[in-house]
Design an enzyme around this catalytic site. Structure first.
Site, PDB file in Angstrom:
ATOM      1  CE  LYS A 159      -4.128  -1.964   0.154  1.00 49.68           C
ATOM      2  NZ  LYS A 159      -4.995  -1.535  -1.058  1.00 49.68           N
ATOM      3  CD  GLU A 190      -9.920   3.640   0.798  1.00 52.60           C
ATOM      4  OE1 GLU A 190      -9.727   4.959   0.745  1.00 52.60           O
ATOM      5  OE2 GLU A 190      -9.196   2.979   0.129  1.00 52.60           O
ATOM      6  CB  SER A 203       0.091  -8.096  -1.304  1.00 52.91           C
ATOM      7  OG  SER A 203      -0.906  -8.684  -0.504  1.00 52.91           O
TER       8      SER A 203
END
Lengths: 277, 407
Positions: B88, B110, B378
């Site tokens: 991210k 969010e 990830s």
């Protein structure tokens, strides 16, 4: 509807208000809050209380343009099993009893799920006069949506916001049939104590740029607000202030809502003013 | 790449938002297209990614796992080793730099699993931006440590108690904040979702994953490209980040893994391509889990980051074209893969990434040992310890033997 209802009905409302040199009063309630039987009574209460046009919210699970009051109304409506088909059936009964035109205030996904063309013909057959789809800007409305609503003589209402550029205002006006809806503040629906500063100036400026009547909503909740906005706009929308009453009174909301509508629309009946054209 | 007419991927994408956001989205699009091409922006971002975030992340050959499965060689792209513990940050740093270039002093985001919230809070702290993160209260409960991390980083974490109180509702609330404060605020959307330009902007900021992995794999495996590339798909940013490098290589099979959850009924999973159909949510036209009346369906996944009813619009096009194959992994399989990777390789994957690992575990034994499988790991699993412990305790109590799958 062949000539009756739809866009022409909405045009007639704004024409007759213009002749009376006053703005149209446009109350909003969420269909199915707390159930559709109550909404049917509320439509009567709004009509009797002095509504020139009614905005009827179609409940959606993810109402991104709505503040907490309308969000809770949608939750109550969905909890009582309200569907778009149910809303259209209810509108059909309402139109047999009251002649006030009805504009649906909705999100796009329930329309898309049913099929845009199918939705448009059913809505028109039920006596709906126009549709405002909150999350469908002119770019995405061009084509299937506009064609289907036009084919059924439904008014296509578009939003203009304080952030809208001149080009965007022109585009919204071009696609509009019925009236343009000016969002009184950047933000979500909901009652506010104060109107946005500069609002009246903004409304005047936008009104000069559009050919259609201009209704103003979002955050208008008192007779004083109605009087102020009504002095510069062609229509005044009051939503959350009424939805709050429905929240408070539930199935017994018709009386209090009718009373509120009389009080809120009063300034428009008493204050006449000079108008363009 | 797959973008067709502006803002669309075939029939998917677009800008389905209230008018108030349209002009700001137009400005954002222009700013992104201009700023992201500027050399100083590229250099700044590259420097942050390398010296601050820790790129390049390693590519690691999981030999013990591969040997145990007795098939293809499995390579893990270690985005879990990126600063803050997930991919991210690649996007959050890019968008925070862009926000600063646009003169916005405040960012909002969010978060579902908390990883995007932590990444945005981190980027905001680094660049001196005010930050509010919206998080569903159900997710706050599931991901408590990440809530505290965001607060330590100076962000305000706003709990969202509407709807299902998960990622979807956090996006609703972020959009409401943005529509209200749009002049001074940039919305750092965390996945390849939402209105144009977000799906392509987030993808572009994540492309670095696939570009690096491709170079590393050539060097380390002495093979040109992997036979399979596998990634989990919530909104789908880590997957597009990985797949982008291989999209024009038809020999590389691309596999996106959705959350199969607890069952096939609507409400029990988040597999949009299994139970969904075309719709519009959060500004984009794509595949959605919804009921007959167009109301958005509840979803379920053991991993908060995959627990979302819509999929990025570019994935919808990849699905239509058959370029990416989409599959689903259940909660039980994901948790089993979590344990297995921990025990065989000493790596705790995020539960989201464990879905991709589970798919590799399913496929590797059927492939010969000269084949390679590239898995995007990830994120790391530290945030999920409590979820895994709860899951195992509940299922051991039910006696369905899921805990044994790990042994």
């Amino acid at each position: 509807m062949s000539g009756l209802g739809g866009t022409s009905e909405i045009d007639r409302v704004f024409d007759s208000c213009r002749a009376l040199r006053r703005a149209a009063f446009v109350p909003y309630v969420t269909a199915g809050d707390p159930d559709l039987e109550t909404t049917l009574e509320l439509i009567g209460a709004l009509a009797d209380g002095g509504a020139d046009l009614i905005e009827l919210g179609v409940p959606f699970s993810d109402p991104i343009a709505d503040g907490p009051v309308n969000q809770r109304a949608a939750v109550r409506a969905l909890a009582s099993g309200t569907t778009l088909s149910g809303v259209l059936r209810m509108v059909s009964s309402a139109r047999q009893r009251w002649s006030v035109p009805i504009v649906l205030f909705t999100y796009f996904n329930p329309i898309l799920a049913r099929g845009v063309a199918h939705f448009a013909s059913q809505a028109a057959a039920s006596g709906v006069d126009g549709v405002l789809t909150l999350d469908l800007p002119p770019e995405e409305a061009s084509g299937e949506y506009i064609d289907a609503l036009r084919a059924n003589e439904l008014a296509t209402v578009f939003l203009v916001a304080p952030t809208s550029t001149r080009a965007r205002i022109r585009r919204a006006d071009e696609l509009t049939r019925g009236f343009v809806y000016y969002v009184a503040r950047t933000g979500v629906t909901g009652d506010r104590r104060e109107l946005a500063p500069e609002l009246l100036k903004q409304v005047k400026a936008v009104r000069r740029k559009v050919r259609h009547p201009l209704a103003v909503g979002f955050g208008i909740s008192t007779p004083e607000h109605v009087a102020e906005v009504g002095s510069v706009a062609d229509g005044v929308v009051v939503g959350s202030a009424l939805v709050r009453l429905v929240e408070e009174h539930g199935r017994d909301a018709a009386g209090p809502v009718a009373e509120a509508v009389r009080r809120l629309s009063e300034p428009l009946r008493t204050a006449r003013r000079g108008r363009r054209s | 790449m797959a973008e067709t007419r502006a803002g669309y991927f075939g029939a998917y994408g677009g800008r389905y938002v209230p008018e108030t956001l349209m002009a700001p989205l137009e400005s954002l699009t222009i700013a992104y297209d201009k700023v992201s091409r500027r050399r100083d922006f590229k250099q700044q971002l590259a420097a942050l990614l390398n010296h601050y975030a820790g790129r390049p992340t390693p590519l690691y050959e999981a030999e013990r796992l591969s040997d145990q499965l007795g098939g293809a060689r499995i390579f893990l792209k270690r985005e879990d080793l990126l600063h803050t513990g997930a991919h991210k940050l690649n996007n959050a740093l890019g968008q925070a730099l862009l926000a600063r270039a646009m003169g916005k002093g405040r960012v909002i985001a969010e978060t579902g699993a908390g990883q995007h919230g932590v990444a945005t809070a981190t980027a905001a702290a680094l660049l001196g931006l005010e930050c509010t993160v919206y998080m569903g209260e159900e997710d706050m409960r599931r991901q408590r440590p990440n809530v505290y991390r965001m607060e330590l980083l100076g962000a305000r974490v706003a709990g969202v108690d509407s709807g299902s109180r998960t990622l979807k509702d956090a996006i609703n609330e972020s959009l409401r904040d943005w529509v209200t404060n749009v002049s001074g605020t940039h919305y750092v959307l965390g996945s390849v979702l939402g209105p144009e330009p977000y799906p392509r902007m987030v993808r572009d900021f994540q492309k670095v994953i696939g570009e690096e992995a491709r170079r590393q794999l050539k060097k380390q495996s002495r093979r040109a490209d992997p036979d399979l590339a596998i990634a989990c798909v919530g909104g789908g940013s880590n997957a597009l980040g990985l797949f982008s490098a291989f999209i024009r290589e038809p020999k590389v099979r691309l596999i996106g893994v959705e959350a199969g959850g607890a069952g096939e009924e609507l409400g029990q999973h988040a597999a949009r391509f299994k139970g969904g159909r075309l719709g519009v949510l959060h500004g984009t036209r794509t595949w959605l889990l919804q009921d007959e009346d167009g109301q958005i369906a509840a979803t379920h996944s053991v991993s908060a980051g995959l627990d979302y009813p819509a999929i990025g619009p570019e994935h919808a096009l990849m699905h239509e074209q058959g370029r990416v194959e989409y599959t689903a992994i259940s909660d039980a399989e994901a948790v089993a893969a979590f344990h297995r990777l921990a025990e065989t390789e000493g790596i705790l994957p995020a539960l989201e990434s464990a879905h991709a690992v589970a798919e590799a575990i399913r496929r590797a034994p059927g492939l010969s040992s000269d084949r390679t499988v590239l898995v995007n790991l990830s994120g790391r699993g530290d945030k999920d310890l409590e979820s895994v412990r709860e899951y195992d305790a509940a299922h051991r109590a039910e006696g369905d033997g899921v805990g044994e799958a790990a042994e």
